[in-house]
Design a protein around this motif. Structure first.
Motif, PDB file in Angstrom:
ATOM      1  N   GLY A 174       0.830  -1.196   0.000  1.00 42.95           N
ATOM      2  CA  GLY A 174       0.000   0.000   0.000  1.00 42.95           C
ATOM      3  C   GLY A 174       0.864   1.246   0.000  1.00 42.95           C
ATOM      4  N   PHE A 175       0.302   2.362  -0.482  1.00 41.56           N
ATOM      5  CA  PHE A 175       1.111   3.582  -0.542  1.00 41.56           C
ATOM      6  C   PHE A 175       0.245   4.828  -0.444  1.00 41.56           C
ATOM      7  N   ILE A 176       0.913   5.967  -0.251  1.00 44.24           N
ATOM      8  CA  ILE A 176       0.256   7.267  -0.118  1.00 44.24           C
ATOM      9  C   ILE A 176       0.796   8.199  -1.198  1.00 44.24           C
ATOM     10  N   ILE A 177      -0.109   8.932  -1.818  1.00 47.02           N
ATOM     11  CA  ILE A 177       0.235   9.911  -2.846  1.00 47.02           C
ATOM     12  C   ILE A 177      -0.058  11.305  -2.303  1.00 47.02           C
ATOM     13  N   ARG A 178       0.824  12.244  -2.608  1.00 43.92           N
ATOM     14  CA  ARG A 178       0.552  13.645  -2.310  1.00 43.92           C
ATOM     15  C   ARG A 178       0.425  14.400  -3.628  1.00 43.92           C
ATOM     16  N   VAL A 179      -0.622  15.227  -3.716  1.00 43.09           N
ATOM     17  CA  VAL A 179      -0.788  16.105  -4.872  1.00 43.09           C
ATOM     18  C   VAL A 179      -0.617  17.538  -4.371  1.00 43.09           C
ATOM     19  N   THR A 180       0.366  18.249  -4.897  1.00 45.48           N
ATOM     20  CA  THR A 180       0.657  19.599  -4.438  1.00 45.48           C
ATOM     21  C   THR A 180      -0.339  20.606  -5.005  1.00 45.48           C
ATOM     22  N   GLU A 181      -0.232  21.836  -4.529  1.00 48.38           N
ATOM     23  CA  GLU A 181      -1.139  22.890  -4.962  1.00 48.38           C
ATOM     24  C   GLU A 181      -1.100  23.097  -6.471  1.00 48.38           C
ATOM     25  N   ASP A 182       0.056  22.847  -7.084  1.00 53.32           N
ATOM     26  CA  ASP A 182       0.182  23.051  -8.527  1.00 53.32           C
ATOM     27  C   ASP A 182      -0.123  21.793  -9.329  1.00 53.32           C
ATOM     28  N   GLY A 183      -0.629  20.744  -8.645  1.00 52.55           N
ATOM     29  CA  GLY A 183      -1.080  19.549  -9.349  1.00 52.55           C
ATOM     30  C   GLY A 183      -0.054  18.457  -9.525  1.00 52.55           C
ATOM     31  N   ARG A 184       1.149  18.608  -8.964  1.00 53.73           N
ATOM     32  CA  ARG A 184       2.169  17.562  -9.101  1.00 53.73           C
ATOM     33  C   ARG A 184       1.875  16.416  -8.140  1.00 53.73           C
ATOM     34  N   ALA A 185       1.868  15.208  -8.660  1.00 55.51           N
ATOM     35  CA  ALA A 185       1.554  14.021  -7.858  1.00 55.51           C
ATOM     36  C   ALA A 185       2.788  13.152  -7.685  1.00 55.51           C
ATOM     37  N   ASP A 186       3.029  12.720  -6.444  1.00 53.25           N
ATOM     38  CA  ASP A 186       4.160  11.852  -6.141  1.00 53.25           C
ATOM     39  C   ASP A 186       3.768  10.854  -5.057  1.00 53.25           C
TER      40      ASP A 186
END
Length: 290
Positions: free
Chosen positions: A105-117
């Protein structure tokens, strides 16, 4: 579905398939940037946006050029960032019920400018996510590890190392999470049909439960034999809670609302404390009646 304070219901969207496969809406969040976002637990996965007129459009369906599998939950924070949990990279997701297969399982962060990691990985069936009041810590339910983990949110929105915040009592399988106004974390546990309250020092108490020993023992035996089926999780022995998966506080009182895998209604009960206020999202107005 939108449920008004008087209990009347209005449908926001009726999508049942995407790309010819079942669409299974699970976690949802209101985003100032994208409106109502929904995690798809169906095989196609991803995060989808539901427009006020009811149409569904893709919002995030891949990360680092890799398609997202069944996606569990999406959370919006006060800065407009999104935090997304994926329970497993496997399909069907029941393959991740067992320890030898579970830590993907994993967690993704999407920043204010839309970048997903991907910002955290190797979690044991990552389920719901919550931020504390200061948004300093991100908490995640690791369902089949029976624990709540947390990560310190760094200034650059990366996450620190995983910490075990709380090992829950025997037979607890944490699914849904929410905070109350005094910093305690509330946890919905499937299988054992219980709601727990975990203090900041990680001690826990069972607030309410419908524990059926025969059902839990049968679940354990099937788990050890690697013979669990979806019905073993969805179909509970309890009369009211019916395998609770999600919970939230009402905004105007101290009422707790509980959703469940095996139920077709919301369960409510009074609390001695109020919930942590949710972030006010301007996008909510788009989905309210004129």
């Amino acid at each position: 579905m939108r449920i008004a304070p008087d209990g009347t219901q209005s449908v926001l969207g009726r999508t049942s398939e995407l790309n010819g496969r079942p669409w299974i809406p699970n976690g949802l969040a209101l985003s100032a940037r994208a409106g109502l976002l929904i995690a798809n637990m169906g095989e196609d996965g991803g995060i989808w946006s539901l427009a006020p007129e009811g149409t569904v459009e893709p919002f995030l369906v891949s990360v680092n050029n890799t398609a997202l599998p069944a996606t569990n939950f999406v959370l919006s924070d006060s800065r407009g960032r999104l935090w997304i949990s994926v329970s497993t990279r496997q399909w069907p997701i029941s393959k991740a019920f067992y320890p030898e297969n579970a830590s993907d399982g994993f967690i993704i962060r999407v920043t204010e400018d839309g970048r997903a990691d991907i910002v955290a990985d190797h979690l044991i069936f990552a389920n719901e996510l919550r931020l504390d009041a200061e948004e300093r810590w991100l908490y995640v339910a690791e369902t089949f590890a029976g624990r709540i983990s947390r990560f310190e949110v760094q200034p650059d929105a990366t996450l620190g190392e995983r910490q075990t915040f709380a090992e829950l009592p025997e037979h607890s399988y944490p699914d849904g999470l929410c905070f109350d106004a005094v910093g305690h974390l509330w946890v919905a546990s499937i299988v054992s049909n219980r709601i727990l309250r975990v203090a900041p020092d990680a001690t826990s108490e069972i607030v309410v439960e419908e524990f059926d020993r025969d059902y839990v023992e049968n679940f354990r035996i099937k788990w050890e034999r690697r013979a669990l089926e979806r019905a073993d999780v969805v179909n509970p022995a309890s009369r009211i809670l019916k395998n609770p998966t999600s919970l939230a506080f009402g905004t105007d009182d101290q009422t707790v609302y509980v959703g469940s895998l095996g139920g077709d209604s919301l369960v409510t009960f009074p609390s001695s404390v109020a919930g942590l206020p949710m972030q006010a999202v301007e996008a909510l107005r788009l989905y309210l009646p004129a």
